[in-house]
Design a protein around this motif. Sequence first.
Motif, PDB file in Angstrom:
ATOM      1  N   LEU A 122       4.157  -2.920  -2.449  1.00  0.00           N
ATOM      2  CA  LEU A 122       2.824  -2.304  -1.894  1.00  0.00           C
ATOM      3  C   LEU A 122       2.012  -3.466  -1.862  1.00  0.00           C
ATOM      4  O   LEU A 122       1.969  -4.171  -2.763  1.00  0.00           O
ATOM      5  N   PHE A 128       9.953   4.501   0.132  1.00  0.00           N
ATOM      6  CA  PHE A 128       9.392   3.629  -1.115  1.00  0.00           C
ATOM      7  C   PHE A 128      10.411   3.302  -2.170  1.00  0.00           C
ATOM      8  O   PHE A 128      10.213   2.423  -2.809  1.00  0.00           O
ATOM      9  N   PHE A 148       2.657   6.027  -8.752  1.00  0.00           N
ATOM     10  CA  PHE A 148       1.570   5.283  -7.919  1.00  0.00           C
ATOM     11  C   PHE A 148       1.190   5.636  -6.644  1.00  0.00           C
ATOM     12  O   PHE A 148       0.219   5.707  -6.135  1.00  0.00           O
ATOM     13  N   ILE A 149       2.378   6.311  -6.056  1.00  0.00           N
ATOM     14  CA  ILE A 149       1.929   6.528  -4.470  1.00  0.00           C
ATOM     15  C   ILE A 149       1.637   7.809  -4.680  1.00  0.00           C
ATOM     16  O   ILE A 149       0.567   8.368  -3.757  1.00  0.00           O
ATOM     17  N   TRP A 192      -7.298   9.791  -2.365  1.00  0.00           N
ATOM     18  CA  TRP A 192      -7.692   9.784  -1.038  1.00  0.00           C
ATOM     19  C   TRP A 192      -7.940  11.432  -0.464  1.00  0.00           C
ATOM     20  O   TRP A 192      -8.937  11.586   0.159  1.00  0.00           O
ATOM     21  N   VAL A 193      -6.972  12.166  -0.980  1.00  0.00           N
ATOM     22  CA  VAL A 193      -7.222  13.610  -0.799  1.00  0.00           C
ATOM     23  C   VAL A 193      -8.571  13.958  -1.409  1.00  0.00           C
ATOM     24  O   VAL A 193      -9.432  14.607  -0.788  1.00  0.00           O
ATOM     25  N   LEU A 243      -2.095  -2.811  -2.008  1.00  0.00           N
ATOM     26  CA  LEU A 243      -3.311  -2.057  -2.119  1.00  0.00           C
ATOM     27  C   LEU A 243      -4.593  -2.829  -1.683  1.00  0.00           C
ATOM     28  O   LEU A 243      -5.581  -2.178  -1.491  1.00  0.00           O
ATOM     29  N   PRO A 282       7.191   8.343  -6.343  1.00  0.00           N
ATOM     30  CA  PRO A 282       6.832   7.774  -7.427  1.00  0.00           C
ATOM     31  C   PRO A 282       5.323   7.975  -7.959  1.00  0.00           C
ATOM     32  O   PRO A 282       4.321   8.032  -6.906  1.00  0.00           O
ATOM     33  N   TYR A 338      -2.039   7.716  -5.801  1.00  0.00           N
ATOM     34  CA  TYR A 338      -2.722   7.046  -4.698  1.00  0.00           C
ATOM     35  C   TYR A 338      -3.056   8.011  -3.527  1.00  0.00           C
ATOM     36  O   TYR A 338      -4.089   8.000  -2.914  1.00  0.00           O
ATOM     37  N   GLY A 339      -2.194   8.938  -2.968  1.00  0.00           N
ATOM     38  CA  GLY A 339      -2.227   9.656  -2.049  1.00  0.00           C
ATOM     39  C   GLY A 339      -3.377  10.860  -2.358  1.00  0.00           C
ATOM     40  O   GLY A 339      -4.288  11.029  -1.698  1.00  0.00           O
ATOM     41  N   ILE A 386      -0.616   2.384   4.973  1.00  0.00           N
ATOM     42  CA  ILE A 386       0.560   2.919   3.895  1.00  0.00           C
ATOM     43  C   ILE A 386       1.025   4.299   4.566  1.00  0.00           C
ATOM     44  O   ILE A 386       2.455   4.827   4.705  1.00  0.00           O
ATOM     45  N   GLU A 440      -6.206   0.179   4.075  1.00  0.00           N
ATOM     46  CA  GLU A 440      -4.672   0.154   3.742  1.00  0.00           C
ATOM     47  C   GLU A 440      -3.962   1.505   3.582  1.00  0.00           C
ATOM     48  O   GLU A 440      -2.822   1.662   3.401  1.00  0.00           O
ATOM     49  N   PHE A 441      -4.841   2.382   3.143  1.00  0.00           N
ATOM     50  CA  PHE A 441      -4.293   3.779   2.970  1.00  0.00           C
ATOM     51  C   PHE A 441      -3.600   4.613   4.184  1.00  0.00           C
ATOM     52  O   PHE A 441      -2.523   4.750   4.398  1.00  0.00           O
ATOM     53  N   GLY A 494      -3.988  12.111   3.831  1.00  0.00           N
ATOM     54  CA  GLY A 494      -3.387  12.344   2.301  1.00  0.00           C
ATOM     55  C   GLY A 494      -2.488  13.404   2.222  1.00  0.00           C
ATOM     56  O   GLY A 494      -1.157  13.165   1.876  1.00  0.00           O
TER      57      GLY A 494
END
Lengths: 324, 326
Positions: free
Chosen positions: B78, B270, A131-132, A139-140, B80, A129, A135-136, B260, B256-257, B309
Amino acid sequence: MSSASAPAASAPGVHVSEDVLQVVYRLAAAGLICLALTMLSENFAQVGNLLNVLRQASLLFFLASGLTLVVLTGGLDLSVGANIGLSACLAATAIKSTGSPMLGTLVGLGTGSLVGLANGLMVTGLRIPSFIATYGMLWVLHGITYYYMAGDTIHGFPAGFRQVGSGYVLGVPIPVYLMVVVLAAGMVFAQRTIWGQQIYALGANPVSARLSGIPVGRRLVLVYTLSGAMAGVASIVFLARLNSAEGDIGEAMTLPAIAAVLIGGTSLFGGVGTMFGTFVGALILTLVLNGMNLLSVNANWQPIVTGVILVAAVWLDLATRKRS
Amino acid sequence: MSEAVLAGPAAERPHPGLAWRAKTVPGVAVVLGLLIGLFAVFAPGFASPGNVSNILVQSTILLLLALPMTLVIMTEGLDLSMGAVVTVASVALALTVVSTQSLGLGLGVGLLVGAAFGLANGALVAGLSIPPFVATLGTLGVAQGLALVLSDGQSVVGIPRHVRELYSGSLLGLPIPVLIAAAAYLAFHVLLYWTRFGTYVVALGGNRDALTLAGVRWKRVLVGVYVLCGAMAGLAALLMTARINAGHPTAAIGLEFDAIAAAALGGTSFDRGNGWIFGTLLGVIAVGVLRNGLNLMAVPSSAQVACIGLLVILALFIDGLRSRRA
């Protein structure tokens, strides 16, 4: 609601397309905010301040324009702010080490586009998805940028390059010209090209889009790549304006960029929205934040207000759509 | 893993039983095993008893967040805002304990602030039907700004000793944070698998129209899940404040990351609402082991984030493969 917004019909007093109407509402809101700020602060209605608002809005709009395409497909790109960070830091390194702003610009745009491409491939190829996945990616990118910069600041760029962010032509900031160009190109792309129309179509109904032969996967990859490329554009202008790059550059831009898109009337559920609406959305948000500055509200209130406006915009979209 | 197990009657049970869940064990267990093996060889001092207890203590705050996050993801949602809510709760409770010296009052304020944000998230998601990732992105901004406004951008220092001991002290020979985390784990296990609330949480990941037709007031359950998230963020804020000996206005941003990531590593999906509390525990330990091992190998924290990540993207990819095969 038609996605191919026909210009307001010529017959007097009848059919005005829904898209146009939505933009008119928002322009009226922007006008009201201007009126209120003119009364509240004598510094607001100065030419210098208004140009400043436009310049701030331009940065936001670069990001938001790419995001608009993503949101039109029913997705979201949470990585744009972190993308600015990495693109700006790599571009800064390239400029410093080679002395060529041209090369630096290419590095910035290239990094941004590659990140966008990776997002697109995760969404289409790995079926994560959006947004996931983004979002990952956030942070990467955040991790790579901080690791790469190790707390350093890169500053001091050639004067010619800095003009891109802080220069004026005929009294108007250069980023504002860039914004006009991006806006025009975005409007033509979204409304007047086959690819743009396919993006609307697959956002409105992915299944029927696929059945009618639209290469959904490739269009999605294109959209995320464009979003990354626009983050690259924003990173260059940001870099030129700040004249320095740090790891956290652009971090605070994701929330306002998403807010600008949604304030502009683009629906989170895909298929509905316009590039011009996003422009007005960026303008409204910038006006509000600028007004808070002029009224000397503590800058810490800015994310609070942006968050509330973001949620309110989505709620408004849902409420009006439910009614119609 | 035998196919017979999967085809067994357990698959039809409304509560996915251990045997049915067994097919998700390998993913996270293999990752954890690989990480432990890798660090035991390459990271100096990783396999010492002192370090093992270190990992456990350091994972407690993450577990407190990953447990409710698992529930939220099971409802196809979710949160965030969690890291930012921990931050604002931490600042609020630090201000309270510094001025009143009362641990109870501090805990109360932390839980209250957390639950209030949870309630806001729940109202936006369940009441106004705003997609969870956008609703909680909005509250993230609000919580982050509020933490800065409350603390004026400064650390709130002067946390009394008895509050700090909540993180550093031990009871009956066991570290207090580990005891708190164990209690939270048990509570969530009971809540999810043994109560009606838990059954509805599992069902929320499926067909909501069916729940409505069955007369279930699922919106209340959904609000409850988000309130739980907020309240657990408040509890985590207490441990966080005790750990860093301050209420810091940006301390928990991004936490939160990790939560998750832990849930995703643990096999919570998900798009189908499948979740597994024990998997989340393993996921939390895997994230803890990864961070600890990379620390020992002197890898900076920023690069650790990138590693987590990548690990999550990998886990999601495997998750995607599974769902296509199933």
